[in-house]
Design an enzyme around this catalytic site. Structure first.
Site, mmCIF file in Angstrom:
data_model
loop_
_atom_site.group_PDB
_atom_site.id
_atom_site.type_symbol
_atom_site.label_atom_id
_atom_site.label_comp_id
_atom_site.label_asym_id
_atom_site.label_seq_id
_atom_site.Cartn_x
_atom_site.Cartn_y
_atom_site.Cartn_z
ATOM 1 N N CYS A 1 87.996 66.759 49.941
ATOM 2 C CA CYS A 1 88.175 66.711 48.493
ATOM 3 C C CYS A 1 89.369 67.577 48.101
ATOM 4 O O CYS A 1 89.433 68.759 48.442
ATOM 5 C CB CYS A 1 86.908 67.222 47.815
ATOM 6 S SG CYS A 1 87.084 67.563 46.049
ATOM 7 N N GLU A 2 90.323 66.994 47.405
ATOM 8 C CA GLU A 2 91.527 67.752 47.055
ATOM 9 C C GLU A 2 91.280 68.750 45.922
ATOM 10 O O GLU A 2 92.126 69.600 45.657
ATOM 11 C CB GLU A 2 92.663 66.809 46.667
ATOM 12 C CG GLU A 2 92.468 66.033 45.382
ATOM 13 C CD GLU A 2 93.659 65.156 45.049
ATOM 14 O OE1 GLU A 2 93.920 64.959 43.841
ATOM 15 O OE2 GLU A 2 94.333 64.653 45.961
ATOM 16 N N HIS A 3 90.136 68.658 45.275
ATOM 17 C CA HIS A 3 89.836 69.592 44.190
ATOM 18 C C HIS A 3 89.177 70.878 44.682
ATOM 19 O O HIS A 3 89.396 71.944 44.109
ATOM 20 C CB HIS A 3 88.923 68.919 43.154
ATOM 21 C CG HIS A 3 89.537 67.693 42.558
ATOM 22 N ND1 HIS A 3 88.794 66.552 42.293
ATOM 23 C CD2 HIS A 3 90.804 67.411 42.189
ATOM 24 C CE1 HIS A 3 89.588 65.633 41.782
ATOM 25 N NE2 HIS A 3 90.802 66.125 41.700
ATOM 26 N N HIS A 4 88.350 70.766 45.740
ATOM 27 C CA HIS A 4 87.591 71.933 46.201
ATOM 28 C C HIS A 4 87.800 72.246 47.680
ATOM 29 O O HIS A 4 87.262 73.233 48.177
ATOM 30 C CB HIS A 4 86.091 71.721 45.945
ATOM 31 C CG HIS A 4 85.759 71.448 44.522
ATOM 32 N ND1 HIS A 4 85.579 70.170 44.027
ATOM 33 C CD2 HIS A 4 85.588 72.280 43.462
ATOM 34 C CE1 HIS A 4 85.299 70.224 42.733
ATOM 35 N NE2 HIS A 4 85.302 71.489 42.365
ATOM 36 N N GLN B 1 88.193 59.867 46.232
ATOM 37 C CA GLN B 1 87.686 58.627 46.812
ATOM 38 C C GLN B 1 88.297 57.391 46.171
ATOM 39 O O GLN B 1 88.559 56.387 46.847
ATOM 40 C CB GLN B 1 86.165 58.590 46.697
ATOM 41 C CG GLN B 1 85.525 57.385 47.386
ATOM 42 C CD GLN B 1 84.016 57.455 47.379
ATOM 43 O OE1 GLN B 1 83.444 58.530 47.435
ATOM 44 N NE2 GLN B 1 83.365 56.308 47.294
ATOM 45 N N HIS C 1 79.857 63.604 48.661
ATOM 46 C CA HIS C 1 80.843 64.642 48.351
ATOM 47 C C HIS C 1 80.153 66.000 48.391
ATOM 48 O O HIS C 1 79.241 66.266 47.601
ATOM 49 C CB HIS C 1 81.454 64.404 46.964
ATOM 50 C CG HIS C 1 82.288 63.167 46.882
ATOM 51 N ND1 HIS C 1 83.627 63.199 46.549
ATOM 52 C CD2 HIS C 1 81.981 61.859 47.086
ATOM 53 C CE1 HIS C 1 84.111 61.967 46.554
ATOM 54 N NE2 HIS C 1 83.127 61.137 46.875
ATOM 55 N N CYS D 1 81.206 68.693 47.401
ATOM 56 C CA CYS D 1 81.415 69.443 46.163
ATOM 57 C C CYS D 1 80.302 69.163 45.158
ATOM 58 O O CYS D 1 80.118 69.922 44.203
ATOM 59 C CB CYS D 1 82.778 69.123 45.559
ATOM 60 S SG CYS D 1 83.058 67.368 45.237
#
Length: 262
Positions: A153-156, A194, A222, A224
């Site tokens: 995940c590019e956010h977390h 995704q 996910h 996250c």
């Protein structure tokens, strides 16, 4: 039972990726122009005719996802010390002692692992396909389902994992079956969301084969959502991209969806 399910389909009138421009490569492989199934060639995508309400073919859905290979093996070797030092800083920031026995090699292990988790940046589709595209007079659906997928995940910066189902309707050309899994591997081994991953896989197959249509469905968990935030252990996210006849013809789409669930 799923507590959370999200489906998204991508249409021909979506905005281009913010990083796209003229020239370069499309979706990380084919240089310059892209063949349309009808025989013409096109460069950068033209403005859509959504105002007329018309539906586009799969070719007109090709977006300018101009992704050059951004990292090499040499880059890995050069950046490893700085990446390991950054992990050491993270450990200290967490209140840990990077010099204690159990953590002495952790920064280097973590740095090496992260380079592996994102090794898709080192590869391009054209390198994988090589001579695996074959002329074949086959016009029935080809499906490879339950392809294991691992991403980040590019956010977390925590894992995404699940299964990918791919189907396409050939247009006189077929692709070696293992190459579909390799395409999944290239795009999943990057920092991802995704929704984007689903579309990248579909567009790559469309550009490589110019088939009558492509369908991609991803079911993923996910971390996250599992380890933090709402902490829903059984939630799954489902995304789909349908191009060409898979989008335009309900019977073709239903056949694909039925087969991947069987």
């Amino acid at each position: 039972m799923m507590e959370h399910s999200k489906q998204s389909q991508y249409g021909p009138n979506e905005k281009k990726d913010a990083g796209s421009g003229d020239g370069g490569v499309l979706n990380g492989h084919f240089e310059g122009m892209v063949k349309r199934p009808g025989g013409g060639r096109t460069g950068a995508p033209q403005a859509s005719d959504a105002e007329s309400g018309s539906h586009h073919t799969a070719a007109s859905v090709m977006e300018s996802w101009r992704e050059e290979r951004t990292r090499s093996v040499e880059d890995n070797e050069m950046s490893l010390p700085a990446l390991a030092a950054a992990y050491g800083t993270i450990l200290r920031g967490l209140g840990e002692d990077p010099q204690r026995q159990g953590l002495l090699k952790t920064p280097w292990r973590a740095a090496t692992a992260m380079q592996f988790f994102t090794k898709g940046y080192q590869e391009k589709i054209i390198d994988v396909l090589n001579d695996a595209i074959f002329d074949e007079d086959h016009d029935e659906m080809v499906i490879v389902k339950d392809i294991d997928m691992f991403s980040m995940c590019e956010h977390h910066l925590v894992p995404i994992f699940g299964r990918v189902h791919i189907g396409y309707l050939p247009n006189k050309r077929v692709l070696g079956l293992s190459k579909l899994a390799r395409i999944v591997e290239i795009y999943s081994r990057r920092l991802q969301v995704q929704e984007r991953l689903t579309k990248q896989i579909a567009v790559a197959i469309t550009e490589a084969l110019q088939p009558a249509g492509v369908g991609v469905v991803i079911e993923a968990t996910h971390m996250c959502m599992v380890m933090r935030g709402v902490q829903k252990m059984n939630s799954k996210t489902v995304t789909s991209t349908m191009l060409g006849v898979f989008r335009e013809d309900p019977k073709t789409r239903d056949e694909f969806l039925t087969l991947i669930r069987s």
